[in-house]
Design a protein around this motif. Structure first.
Motif, PDB file in Angstrom:
ATOM      1  N   GLU A 142     -43.382   5.011  13.201  1.00 28.87           N
ATOM      2  CA  GLU A 142     -43.434   3.863  12.287  1.00 28.87           C
ATOM      3  C   GLU A 142     -42.046   3.494  11.777  1.00 28.87           C
ATOM      4  N   LEU A 143     -41.222   4.505  11.477  1.00 21.94           N
ATOM      5  CA  LEU A 143     -39.860   4.220  11.023  1.00 21.94           C
ATOM      6  C   LEU A 143     -39.037   3.545  12.118  1.00 21.94           C
ATOM      7  N   VAL A 144     -39.165   4.026  13.352  1.00 20.52           N
ATOM      8  CA  VAL A 144     -38.422   3.425  14.468  1.00 20.52           C
ATOM      9  C   VAL A 144     -38.870   1.982  14.676  1.00 20.52           C
ATOM     10  N   LEU A 148     -41.819   7.061   2.791  1.00 21.10           N
ATOM     11  CA  LEU A 148     -42.509   6.697   1.550  1.00 21.10           C
ATOM     12  C   LEU A 148     -41.910   5.419   0.942  1.00 21.10           C
ATOM     13  N   ASN A 149     -40.590   5.285   1.009  1.00 24.13           N
ATOM     14  CA  ASN A 149     -39.938   4.064   0.514  1.00 24.13           C
ATOM     15  C   ASN A 149     -40.384   2.854   1.319  1.00 24.13           C
ATOM     16  N   MET A 150     -40.502   3.018   2.643  1.00 25.78           N
ATOM     17  CA  MET A 150     -40.952   1.920   3.495  1.00 25.78           C
ATOM     18  C   MET A 150     -42.374   1.504   3.126  1.00 25.78           C
ATOM     19  N   LEU A 166     -46.239  -2.235   0.309  1.00 26.91           N
ATOM     20  CA  LEU A 166     -47.261  -2.465  -0.714  1.00 26.91           C
ATOM     21  C   LEU A 166     -46.776  -3.477  -1.739  1.00 26.91           C
ATOM     22  N   PHE A 167     -45.504  -3.374  -2.121  1.00 25.57           N
ATOM     23  CA  PHE A 167     -44.942  -4.308  -3.101  1.00 25.57           C
ATOM     24  C   PHE A 167     -44.937  -5.728  -2.561  1.00 25.57           C
ATOM     25  N   LYS A 168     -44.533  -5.885  -1.295  1.00 11.92           N
ATOM     26  CA  LYS A 168     -44.519  -7.223  -0.678  1.00 11.92           C
ATOM     27  C   LYS A 168     -45.920  -7.804  -0.596  1.00 11.92           C
TER      28      LYS A 168
END
Length: 78
Positions: A19-21, A66-68, A73-75
């Motif tokens: 997911e990060l990649v 977790l930051n991603m 969620l914020f967006k």
């Protein structure tokens, strides 16, 4: 054992890396966390091998994940 407040519960390390990649790419990940498995011939396999043996690096990768998730969620709530 139930871990309702742990957002990483049930998430495999391979899924986190994939997911990060997909979201950031290897170059950005290597810039944020300067480890060879992200900066020199990066692959999921080499990253898994290194991160499973290196707790401090795994912690940084999990924090990035977790930051991603938090930003997504914020967006979604704007």
């Amino acid at each position: 054992m139930s871990q309702p407040n742990n957002p990483l519960h049930g998430v495999k390390l391979e899924q986190i890396i994939n997911e990060l990649v997909a979201h950031y790419g290897w170059e950005y990940m290597g810039y944020q966390i300067n480890i060879r498995c992200f900066t020199h011939n990066p692959s999921v396999k080499s990253s898994l091998k290194f991160l499973r043996r290196t707790p401090w690096a795994r912690d940084k990768v999990e924090e990035m994940y977790l930051n991603m998730i938090q930003k997504r969620l914020f967006k979604g709530n704007e």
